[in-house]
Design an enzyme around this catalytic site. Sequence first.
Site, PDB file in Angstrom:
ATOM      1  N   SER A 289       2.401  -5.700  37.288  1.00  0.00           N
ATOM      2  CA  SER A 289       1.601  -5.796  36.385  1.00  0.00           C
ATOM      3  C   SER A 289       0.019  -4.791  36.106  1.00  0.00           C
ATOM      4  O   SER A 289      -0.286  -3.775  37.289  1.00  0.00           O
ATOM      5  CB  SER A 289       1.237  -7.051  36.247  1.00  0.00           C
ATOM      6  OG  SER A 289       1.841  -7.907  36.388  1.00  0.00           O
ATOM      7  N   HIS A 365      -1.394 -14.010  34.707  1.00  0.00           N
ATOM      8  CA  HIS A 365      -0.497 -14.587  35.572  1.00  0.00           C
ATOM      9  C   HIS A 365      -0.466 -16.092  36.508  1.00  0.00           C
ATOM     10  O   HIS A 365       0.109 -16.534  36.881  1.00  0.00           O
ATOM     11  CB  HIS A 365       0.200 -13.151  35.819  1.00  0.00           C
ATOM     12  CG  HIS A 365       0.840 -12.280  35.526  1.00  0.00           C
ATOM     13  ND1 HIS A 365       2.378 -13.097  35.048  1.00  0.00           N
ATOM     14  CD2 HIS A 365       1.019 -11.437  34.999  1.00  0.00           C
ATOM     15  CE1 HIS A 365       2.795 -11.717  34.361  1.00  0.00           C
ATOM     16  NE2 HIS A 365       1.585 -10.855  34.576  1.00  0.00           N
TER      17      HIS A 365
END
Length: 429
Positions: A289, A365
């Site tokens: 990410s 997340h």
Amino acid sequence: MAMLEKLLRLTQKARGDRTLEPLLESCRLLISERGQANVYALALKVIEGYSALPAARREAFFAALATEFAPEPETVLSAATQYAQAPTAQHLAVLTQAVESPRQELIRRINRAPGGTAMLLAMRVDLLGLRKGNPELNAVDADYLHLLTSWFNPGFLRLERVDWQSSAALLEKIIHHEAVHEISGWSDLRRRLQPDRRCYAFFHPQLGDEPLIFVEVALVDEMADAVAPLIESKPEAASAKGAKTAVFYSISNCQPGLRGVSLGNFLIKKVADQLKTELPQLKTFCTLSPIPGFVRWLDKTPAEDGEWTAALQRVAAWRQRHPTLAPENITRMPKPVQQDLLSLSARYLVKQSHEALGDPVARFHLDNGARLERINFAADLSKKGMKQSLGLMVNYLYDIGEVELRHQEFVNQKVSHSTAVRRLLKPQA
């Protein structure tokens, strides 16, 4: 009060506007008793009227929704008083009905018409743009968000794998909506759809083949530490049968009108379940990410900050010497500065994720139950990656059996992180 007065003035002006008044009258008829007998025809009239409405008139339209189509204060007060005096089920039902704004019923009835769902999403895009300068429109947006959250519940959505056999129209939409790692063309897209890659999207029955959100996954041997190998072109792709790790490396929202409707967390979990069924040998589910808020945070952090002062100053000095970032500048960064950068990013992700300048991807997340597992140096050398995070990327680990516990930890202001990340939290002298 000034904002409310402005909306009231706009509403009054709208009632005399020959362009806007017919649309408002159609809205009034649509939620009237007479409107119930002819919902489709009136809803289509509202859709056509809004579609033809000049952009300059839309603020006045939403102002009318905020004022004329709001709950009646006296009715709400009377119902609240009755319930406070005698909190019975009947009085609660009356209060609930009084509090719900007429515009909610208007939105429901627009949604019943062909094309109504798509129009409501387009209307909300306009509303989100206008809301920035008109806080009084927040109540209108709250009604939109409340209903859209119900209608776009993941239980109503269809999960589909997107592959090279999907329609050209859908593949073009994937290229267009990719928001994390740009797809440069058909050959680039084809690589992302080869046997060792996956792409899944959510669809809504009222929007046909318009994707709501999609995720791209690389099926590899181990946790990835750079994005280039995941998306670079290869003449022949490996089979997914021997893969041990699923790396979620990109997730993109396609419908700006659904901002605030939580879909990404359900998509990741649904895809993880599907992959586990298809490829039971998969042991690790993780992400690679970006950290889009990191450089912005560095820019706003004082150079003198306790034990972090030396690290901040060394990184700031390096950035001053390299104002125009290039991949070779990142890869040639001195080891001590690399270590400073990794430590500062660890501090940012662990200590700032609940703050205003916290990273939005990290919040997503971590709140979804992932663990901050590893921070990777020189992992994204694209212009975007260097501008936003000086090339850093993060692995978030999804341990399916632990996601609920880690989600609760995040709710309780704790960021779950690995031993490797914990070691980075002590800065160099």
